[in-house]
Design a protein around this motif. Structure first.
Motif, PDB file in Angstrom:
ATOM      1  N   ILE A 125       0.804  -1.144  -0.053  1.00 57.08           N
ATOM      2  CA  ILE A 125      -0.034   0.247   0.085  1.00 57.08           C
ATOM      3  C   ILE A 125       1.066   1.233   0.085  1.00 57.08           C
ATOM      4  O   ILE A 125       1.932   1.355   0.854  1.00 57.08           O
ATOM      5  N   LEU A 126       0.653   2.037  -1.122  1.00 56.38           N
ATOM      6  CA  LEU A 126       1.599   3.258  -0.914  1.00 56.38           C
ATOM      7  C   LEU A 126       0.774   4.433  -0.699  1.00 56.38           C
ATOM      8  O   LEU A 126      -0.448   4.619  -0.927  1.00 56.38           O
ATOM      9  N   PHE A 127       1.394   5.502   0.072  1.00 55.81           N
ATOM     10  CA  PHE A 127       0.612   6.901   0.359  1.00 55.81           C
ATOM     11  C   PHE A 127       1.285   7.830  -0.420  1.00 55.81           C
ATOM     12  O   PHE A 127       2.447   8.092  -0.582  1.00 55.81           O
ATOM     13  N   LEU A 128       0.327   8.687  -1.050  1.00 55.80           N
ATOM     14  CA  LEU A 128       0.531   9.804  -1.759  1.00 55.80           C
ATOM     15  C   LEU A 128       0.479  11.115  -1.201  1.00 55.80           C
ATOM     16  O   LEU A 128      -0.526  11.245  -0.617  1.00 55.80           O
ATOM     17  N   TYR A 129       1.124  11.896  -1.980  1.00 50.43           N
ATOM     18  CA  TYR A 129       1.112  13.382  -1.544  1.00 50.43           C
ATOM     19  C   TYR A 129       1.278  14.431  -2.666  1.00 50.43           C
ATOM     20  O   TYR A 129       2.190  13.852  -3.717  1.00 50.43           O
ATOM     21  N   GLN A 130       0.844  15.161  -2.748  1.00 51.58           N
ATOM     22  CA  GLN A 130       0.788  16.288  -3.888  1.00 51.58           C
ATOM     23  C   GLN A 130       1.715  17.225  -3.551  1.00 51.58           C
ATOM     24  O   GLN A 130       1.377  18.266  -2.931  1.00 51.58           O
ATOM     25  N   PRO A 131       2.932  17.261  -3.850  1.00 49.02           N
ATOM     26  CA  PRO A 131       4.050  18.084  -3.286  1.00 49.02           C
ATOM     27  C   PRO A 131       3.780  19.678  -3.971  1.00 49.02           C
ATOM     28  O   PRO A 131       3.042  19.779  -4.905  1.00 49.02           O
ATOM     29  N   LYS A 132       4.276  20.540  -3.389  1.00 46.14           N
ATOM     30  CA  LYS A 132       4.096  21.959  -3.926  1.00 46.14           C
ATOM     31  C   LYS A 132       5.335  22.421  -4.863  1.00 46.14           C
ATOM     32  O   LYS A 132       5.178  22.855  -5.756  1.00 46.14           O
ATOM     33  N   ARG A 133       6.229  21.693  -4.912  1.00 44.61           N
ATOM     34  CA  ARG A 133       7.377  21.821  -5.523  1.00 44.61           C
ATOM     35  C   ARG A 133       7.182  20.874  -7.210  1.00 44.61           C
ATOM     36  O   ARG A 133       6.245  19.964  -6.902  1.00 44.61           O
ATOM     37  N   PRO A 134       7.976  21.283  -8.195  1.00 46.02           N
ATOM     38  CA  PRO A 134       7.759  20.493  -9.032  1.00 46.02           C
ATOM     39  C   PRO A 134       8.477  19.165  -9.046  1.00 46.02           C
ATOM     40  O   PRO A 134       9.377  18.891  -8.048  1.00 46.02           O
ATOM     41  N   VAL A 135       7.888  18.086  -9.815  1.00 47.12           N
ATOM     42  CA  VAL A 135       8.340  16.852  -9.505  1.00 47.12           C
ATOM     43  C   VAL A 135       9.556  16.741 -10.027  1.00 47.12           C
ATOM     44  O   VAL A 135      10.253  17.595 -10.943  1.00 47.12           O
ATOM     45  N   GLN A 136      10.658  15.956  -9.637  1.00 46.98           N
ATOM     46  CA  GLN A 136      12.074  15.559 -10.098  1.00 46.98           C
ATOM     47  C   GLN A 136      12.428  14.181 -10.484  1.00 46.98           C
ATOM     48  O   GLN A 136      11.741  13.157 -10.169  1.00 46.98           O
ATOM     49  N   THR A 137      13.453  14.309 -11.295  1.00 50.82           N
ATOM     50  CA  THR A 137      13.790  13.156 -11.728  1.00 50.82           C
ATOM     51  C   THR A 137      14.210  12.176 -10.497  1.00 50.82           C
ATOM     52  O   THR A 137      14.746  12.637  -9.476  1.00 50.82           O
ATOM     53  N   GLY A 138      13.687  10.895 -10.325  1.00 52.63           N
ATOM     54  CA  GLY A 138      13.799  10.028  -9.121  1.00 52.63           C
ATOM     55  C   GLY A 138      12.653   9.920  -8.217  1.00 52.63           C
ATOM     56  O   GLY A 138      12.570   8.982  -7.366  1.00 52.63           O
ATOM     57  N   ASP A 139      11.917  10.704  -8.372  1.00 53.35           N
ATOM     58  CA  ASP A 139      10.472  10.681  -7.696  1.00 53.35           C
ATOM     59  C   ASP A 139       9.828   9.563  -8.133  1.00 53.35           C
ATOM     60  O   ASP A 139       9.705   9.191  -9.333  1.00 53.35           O
ATOM     61  N   ILE A 140       9.210   8.912  -7.206  1.00 51.83           N
ATOM     62  CA  ILE A 140       8.215   7.685  -7.689  1.00 51.83           C
ATOM     63  C   ILE A 140       6.864   8.434  -7.574  1.00 51.83           C
ATOM     64  O   ILE A 140       6.352   8.769  -6.539  1.00 51.83           O
ATOM     65  N   ILE A 141       6.170   8.119  -8.733  1.00 49.98           N
ATOM     66  CA  ILE A 141       4.702   8.862  -8.867  1.00 49.98           C
ATOM     67  C   ILE A 141       3.889   7.941  -9.248  1.00 49.98           C
ATOM     68  O   ILE A 141       4.130   6.641  -9.703  1.00 49.98           O
ATOM     69  N   VAL A 142       2.446   8.164  -8.785  1.00 53.24           N
ATOM     70  CA  VAL A 142       1.577   7.456  -9.522  1.00 53.24           C
ATOM     71  C   VAL A 142       0.666   8.241 -10.487  1.00 53.24           C
ATOM     72  O   VAL A 142       0.590   9.415 -10.157  1.00 53.24           O
TER      73      VAL A 142
END
Length: 177
Positions: free
Chosen positions: A63-80
């Motif tokens: 089970i993964l917990f997600l958050y919508q960060p204020k900063r732009p996404v970066q290389t290496g981030d794991i996203i859904v």
């Protein structure tokens, strides 16, 4: 038939209380879910990993917990992310972020599963080579291993889901205060 006779023996007040208890349980679960959506900024703050494309980082049933960060996404981030025409979101890592020269606020994002050979362009809709921030449901900030296996079992074996619902229904209707 024993359940029906048990329901027949209950008075109207007991049945009403059981119905109200069930309604309160459902309402509480919905309130918790909506609070999580507000707190994380993600339309789906909790997801279950359904494939092995992110192994060994995440396995089926995590089970993964997600958050919508204020900063732009970066290389290496794991996203859904979810794209047009797909029902099920995908959990993968960002391998490239490209900012367009003519529009400084626009990002092009390329993803890949850690356990996959190539990037995800074959998973995107035909003609689409990049994701944009609107496709991202959230960035992974934590996980619980193997807890979501029940979800996978219910998807793989629908009869198990119906049996579980029936058992829970019987339990709620026959429980005494």
């Amino acid at each position: 038939m024993e359940i029906i006779s048990e329901l027949g023996r209950m008075n109207k007040r007991q049945l009403l209380l059981q119905g109200l208890n069930l309604g309160m349980i459902i309402t509480s679960a919905l309130m918790i879910w909506k609070s999580m959506i507000l707190g994380t900024g993600s339309e789906s703050p909790v997801v279950v990993v359904l494939s092995g494309s992110m192994e060994p980082g995440f396995y089926r049933g995590d089970i993964l917990f997600l958050y919508q960060p204020k900063r732009p996404v970066q290389t290496g981030d794991i996203i859904v992310f979810n794209t047009d025409g797909r029902e099920i979101p995908i959990v993968h890592r960002i391998i490239k972020v490209h900012q367009r020269a003519h529009n400084s606020s626009s990002l092009d994002i390329l993803t890949k599963g850690d356990n996959n050979w190539g990037d995800d362009r074959s998973l995107y809709p035909k003609g689409q080579l990049w994701l944009n921030p609107g496709h991202i449901m959230g960035v992974v900030v934590g996980y619980l291993p193997h807890i979501g296996r029940v979800t996978i079992i219910m998807n793989d074996y629908p009869m198990f889901k119906y049996a579980l619902i029936a058992i829970l229904g019987v339990f709620v209707l026959t429980s005494k205060e």
